[in-house]
Motif scaffolding. Structure first.
Motif, PDB file in Angstrom:
ATOM      1  N   MET A 283       0.808  -1.218   0.000  1.00  0.00           N
ATOM      2  CA  MET A 283       0.000   0.000   0.000  1.00  0.00           C
ATOM      3  C   MET A 283       0.843   1.270   0.000  1.00  0.00           C
ATOM      4  SD  MET A 283      -3.374  -0.706   2.340  1.00  0.00           S
ATOM      5  CE  MET A 283      -2.463  -1.140   3.811  1.00  0.00           C
ATOM      6  N   TRP A 284       2.151   1.176   0.263  1.00  0.00           N
ATOM      7  CA  TRP A 284       3.016   2.351   0.174  1.00  0.00           C
ATOM      8  C   TRP A 284       3.906   2.334  -1.073  1.00  0.00           C
ATOM      9  CZ3 TRP A 284       1.342   1.797   5.269  1.00  0.00           C
ATOM     10  CH2 TRP A 284       0.987   2.990   5.906  1.00  0.00           C
ATOM     11  N   ILE A 285       3.726   1.342  -1.928  1.00  0.00           N
ATOM     12  CA  ILE A 285       4.430   1.324  -3.214  1.00  0.00           C
ATOM     13  C   ILE A 285       3.553   2.054  -4.215  1.00  0.00           C
ATOM     14  CG2 ILE A 285       5.477  -0.112  -4.994  1.00  0.00           C
ATOM     15  CD1 ILE A 285       5.874  -2.276  -2.920  1.00  0.00           C
ATOM     16  N   LYS A 286       3.917   3.243  -4.559  1.00  0.00           N
ATOM     17  CA  LYS A 286       3.028   4.149  -5.286  1.00  0.00           C
ATOM     18  C   LYS A 286       2.583   3.645  -6.648  1.00  0.00           C
ATOM     19  CE  LYS A 286       2.467   9.090  -6.262  1.00  0.00           C
ATOM     20  NZ  LYS A 286       3.116  10.416  -6.242  1.00  0.00           N
ATOM     21  N   PRO A 287       3.465   3.094  -7.497  1.00  0.00           N
ATOM     22  CA  PRO A 287       2.996   2.703  -8.847  1.00  0.00           C
ATOM     23  C   PRO A 287       1.920   1.622  -8.842  1.00  0.00           C
ATOM     24  CG  PRO A 287       5.390   2.858  -8.785  1.00  0.00           C
ATOM     25  CD  PRO A 287       4.916   2.949  -7.370  1.00  0.00           C
ATOM     26  N   ILE A 288       1.891   0.751  -7.848  1.00  0.00           N
ATOM     27  CA  ILE A 288       0.920  -0.344  -7.868  1.00  0.00           C
ATOM     28  C   ILE A 288      -0.178  -0.154  -6.839  1.00  0.00           C
ATOM     29  CG2 ILE A 288       2.617  -1.989  -8.742  1.00  0.00           C
ATOM     30  CD1 ILE A 288       2.968  -3.042  -5.935  1.00  0.00           C
ATOM     31  N   TYR A 311      -8.002   7.622  -0.444  1.00  0.00           N
ATOM     32  CA  TYR A 311      -7.013   6.547  -0.414  1.00  0.00           C
ATOM     33  C   TYR A 311      -6.306   6.495   0.942  1.00  0.00           C
ATOM     34  CZ  TYR A 311      -2.957   3.701  -1.495  1.00  0.00           C
ATOM     35  OH  TYR A 311      -1.987   2.733  -1.461  1.00  0.00           O
ATOM     36  N   ASN A 312      -5.957   7.658   1.476  1.00  0.00           N
ATOM     37  CA  ASN A 312      -5.332   7.682   2.800  1.00  0.00           C
ATOM     38  C   ASN A 312      -6.246   7.083   3.862  1.00  0.00           C
ATOM     39  OD1 ASN A 312      -3.046   8.958   1.763  1.00  0.00           O
ATOM     40  ND2 ASN A 312      -3.902  11.002   2.093  1.00  0.00           N
ATOM     41  N   THR A 313      -7.533   7.425   3.784  1.00  0.00           N
ATOM     42  CA  THR A 313      -8.499   6.866   4.734  1.00  0.00           C
ATOM     43  C   THR A 313      -8.638   5.363   4.570  1.00  0.00           C
ATOM     44  OG1 THR A 313      -9.727   8.953   4.782  1.00  0.00           O
ATOM     45  CG2 THR A 313     -10.892   6.979   5.497  1.00  0.00           C
ATOM     46  N   THR A 314      -8.727   4.913   3.316  1.00  0.00           N
ATOM     47  CA  THR A 314      -8.845   3.471   3.056  1.00  0.00           C
ATOM     48  C   THR A 314      -7.633   2.719   3.558  1.00  0.00           C
ATOM     49  OG1 THR A 314     -10.174   3.959   1.079  1.00  0.00           O
ATOM     50  CG2 THR A 314      -9.221   1.760   1.252  1.00  0.00           C
ATOM     51  N   ARG A 315      -6.456   3.316   3.406  1.00  0.00           N
ATOM     52  CA  ARG A 315      -5.241   2.661   3.876  1.00  0.00           C
ATOM     53  C   ARG A 315      -5.240   2.534   5.392  1.00  0.00           C
ATOM     54  NH1 ARG A 315       0.092   5.042   1.376  1.00  0.00           N
ATOM     55  NH2 ARG A 315      -0.683   6.921   2.422  1.00  0.00           N
ATOM     56  N   CYS A 414       1.178   2.703  15.694  1.00  0.00           N
ATOM     57  CA  CYS A 414       1.851   3.572  14.719  1.00  0.00           C
ATOM     58  C   CYS A 414       0.853   4.118  13.707  1.00  0.00           C
ATOM     59  CB  CYS A 414       2.969   2.803  14.006  1.00  0.00           C
ATOM     60  SG  CYS A 414       4.448   2.533  15.004  1.00  0.00           S
ATOM     61  N   THR A 415      -0.118   3.288  13.328  1.00  0.00           N
ATOM     62  CA  THR A 415      -1.160   3.749  12.404  1.00  0.00           C
ATOM     63  C   THR A 415      -2.042   4.805  13.051  1.00  0.00           C
ATOM     64  OG1 THR A 415      -1.166   1.548  11.392  1.00  0.00           O
ATOM     65  CG2 THR A 415      -3.043   2.974  10.929  1.00  0.00           C
ATOM     66  N   LEU A 428     -15.151   9.460   8.637  1.00  0.00           N
ATOM     67  CA  LEU A 428     -16.425   9.665   9.322  1.00  0.00           C
ATOM     68  C   LEU A 428     -16.765  11.144   9.457  1.00  0.00           C
ATOM     69  CD1 LEU A 428     -15.904   7.027  12.165  1.00  0.00           C
ATOM     70  CD2 LEU A 428     -16.985   6.724   9.919  1.00  0.00           C
ATOM     71  N   TYR A 429     -15.759  11.977   9.310  1.00  0.00           N
ATOM     72  CA  TYR A 429     -15.930  13.429   9.328  1.00  0.00           C
ATOM     73  C   TYR A 429     -14.843  14.018   8.434  1.00  0.00           C
ATOM     74  CZ  TYR A 429     -12.514  12.593  13.025  1.00  0.00           C
ATOM     75  OH  TYR A 429     -11.449  12.147  13.750  1.00  0.00           O
ATOM     76  N   PRO A 430     -15.026  15.254   7.943  1.00  0.00           N
ATOM     77  CA  PRO A 430     -14.075  15.804   6.974  1.00  0.00           C
ATOM     78  C   PRO A 430     -12.649  15.835   7.513  1.00  0.00           C
ATOM     79  CG  PRO A 430     -16.038  17.173   7.116  1.00  0.00           C
ATOM     80  CD  PRO A 430     -16.133  16.172   8.230  1.00  0.00           C
ATOM     81  N   GLU A 431     -11.696  15.648   6.592  1.00  0.00           N
ATOM     82  CA  GLU A 431     -10.283  15.704   6.953  1.00  0.00           C
ATOM     83  C   GLU A 431      -9.915  17.127   7.335  1.00  0.00           C
ATOM     84  OE1 GLU A 431      -5.913  14.572   5.009  1.00  0.00           O
ATOM     85  OE2 GLU A 431      -7.777  14.244   3.919  1.00  0.00           O
TER      86      GLU A 431
END
Length: 506
Positions: A283-288, A311-315, A414-415, A428-431
């Motif tokens: 998930m941190w390898i940008k091209p894929i 994408y950041n939220t999904t990750r 860490c996450t 769940l609420y705006p970033e």
């Protein structure tokens, strides 16, 4: 303004509840002692002699009274039909487990830390306090520190061992991860999108303006070099600490799959939990990952499936879900470890010759890499001075639990720190919008009162630190730390699979 805010009250309440409720209600103790895990009991001398068709052994006193001074050890055939009795692990049994109190305190602290974090997230969502410190971040930071401390506590015993090569394995992997961390830090952001370089650039820019006022701008390159060297050293240390947990995970994964041969759903969950760190790394390898979802190829056109923030939220949610999945299959891995006693007996029955009863009860086999010979000999469990092999496996189940749960707890917190300090959103609420750099507070007036001087000094220090360590820096740092913990688990667990399937079998 109140002296104690809502967050401080909840934090103190959580600490008090954790201290008072630990003897009565503990998730860590329930995880081991809820009756679903069963241990194997080592056979007595009488049982082994009965299986071999011998008489009950006489005691030393009886032999002296009969004038018999033969101290020849009692032996039995290796191919005896030995069946081990099982018993559920109870809370009383857990008292003899090595490092059980450390295991219970660490896991319970992680649970309460997560609960405090969830409360602070809801509190910030509903109230949105601007001038309050996020107490949940402090709890998560403490959990990360305690995770590293637990890893170091376990690894320290490998270095005390003088046989088995555990020290060499730790040093070899530490050097390997040192080189790998250097490689990871020089890869461009187009491939590994940690955001560490933009974060360091922002820190350097803010720090340069402060150092120039004092004529210390020449220390800026040294500060950047020291940070990267410290980060590489931290990565090497974490890699060494996660070496044996990864090797142990590979062993218990293979054994758990054998135990669940007739349960396809359980096997699927075990495979998914084992591959969870691989997904985190990807998930941190940008091209894929990000580029593929933001610019998905559809024929001759590209379609944007989700936005950057989505994408950041999904990750974030994916990592949390994978951590919960690995927690859900904990019992299967721990029972697979306890099953080593039965596997050892099955292997003994396939061998020819005879074996002494004392050897069955005391022999420590190191055929499975990840076994803890370093904990033995001079560090025997207090429950049994003979330290039987079968009992030995049970006595270290809490150490194996730390090795399994430690990486999960470290990755999860860490996450959580990445989300809060990096100003991400759960969806769940705006970033929250990126915060502007904090302005440096003016120095206090010499004629002000002491209270005003202290407040002005605190505001000045807070302003300087807030201007240096920006959310962009925390995004890069904790993204890299989360990715690195997952990468270490991938490498060590894959090496463990190769070892247990090919090297150990040969």
């Amino acid at each position: 303004q109140a002296v104690m805010g809502v967050q401080v009250v909840v934090s103190l309440l959580a600490a008090s509840v954790m201290q008072k409720m630990a003897p009565h209600c503990s998730f860590a103790r329930w995880l081991l002692c809820n009756g679903s895990l069963y241990r194997y009991k080592h056979p007595s001398d009488e049982e082994l002699c009965a299986l071999a068709g011998k008489q009950r052994p006489k005691t030393k006193r009886d032999r002296r009274m009969n004038g018999v001074t033969d101290d020849k050890p009692l032996s039995v055939p290796r191919d005896i039909d030995l069946r081990l009795d099982t018993s559920p692990i109870t809370a009383v049994d857990a008292l003899v487990l090595r490092y059980f109190l450390e295991y219970q305190w660490f896991v319970d602290f992680a649970i309460y830390s997560t609960a405090v974090y969830v409360f602070t997230e809801g509190y910030y969502c509903l109230v949105d306090p601007q001038k309050e410190m996020n107490i949940g971040v402090l709890w998560c930071l403490l959990t990360v520190v305690f995770s590293v401390k637990v890893f170091f506590m376990v690894m320290r015993h490998y270095f005390r061992s003088e046989e088995g090569g555990e020290r060499s394995v730790c040093l070899t992997f530490a050097f390997f991860f040192l080189l790998l961390a250097m490689v990871a830090l020089v890869i461009q952001e187009e491939y590994l999108e940690f955001g560490l370089e933009p974060g360091l650039a922002g820190v350097s820019s803010n720090l340069e303006s402060i150092l120039k006022q004092r004529g210390w701008e020449w220390t800026l390159p040294l500060a950047k070099l020291a940070f990267k060297l410290g980060l590489v050293a931290l990565c090497s240390f974490l890699g060494a600490c996660l070496t044996f947990p990864g090797l142990r995970l590979a062993q218990t994964h293979l054994d758990a799959l054998r135990m669940a041969a007739d349960k396809p759903l359980t096997q699927v969950l075990l495979h998914l939990s084992f591959l969870a760190p691989v997904l985190v790394v990807v998930m941190w390898i940008k091209p894929i990952s990000r580029d593929f979802l933001l610019h998905a190829p559809m024929g001759k056109q590209t379609v944007q499936i989700m936005s950057d923030s989505a994408y950041n939220t999904t990750r974030l949610w994916t990592i949390v879900g994978l951590c919960l999945l690995r927690l859900a299959v904990t019992r299967h891995h721990l029972q697979a470890y306890l099953g080593l006693a039965e596997r050892w007996v099955e292997q003994m029955r396939k061998e020819a010759g005879r074996i002494t009863v004392l050897e069955i009860q005391r022999k420590v086999r190191t055929r499975e890499l990840g076994w803890e010979p370093g904990f033995g000999h001079g560090h025997r469990p207090p429950a049994d001075p003979h330290c039987p092999q079968i009992t030995r496996i049970y006595c270290y189940v809490s150490v194996v639990s730390l090795q399994y749960l430690g990486p999960i707890i470290l990755t999860l917190h860490c996450t959580l720190l990445l989300k809060t300090l990096g100003h991400h959103s759960w969806g769940l609420y705006p970033e929250p919008p990126p915060l502007p750099p904090a302005a440096t507070a003016a120095p206090p007036h010499p004629g002000s009162e002491d209270r005003e001087d202290v407040r002005a000094a605190v505001e000045q220090i807070t302003g300087i630190l807030g201007g240096i360590f920006t959310p962009l820096f925390f995004r890069g740092f904790f993204a890299f730390l989360t990715w690195w913990v997952a990468a270490c688990q991938v490498i060590t667990s894959l090496f463990g699979l190769y070892f247990h399937q090919y090297l150990a079998a040969s």
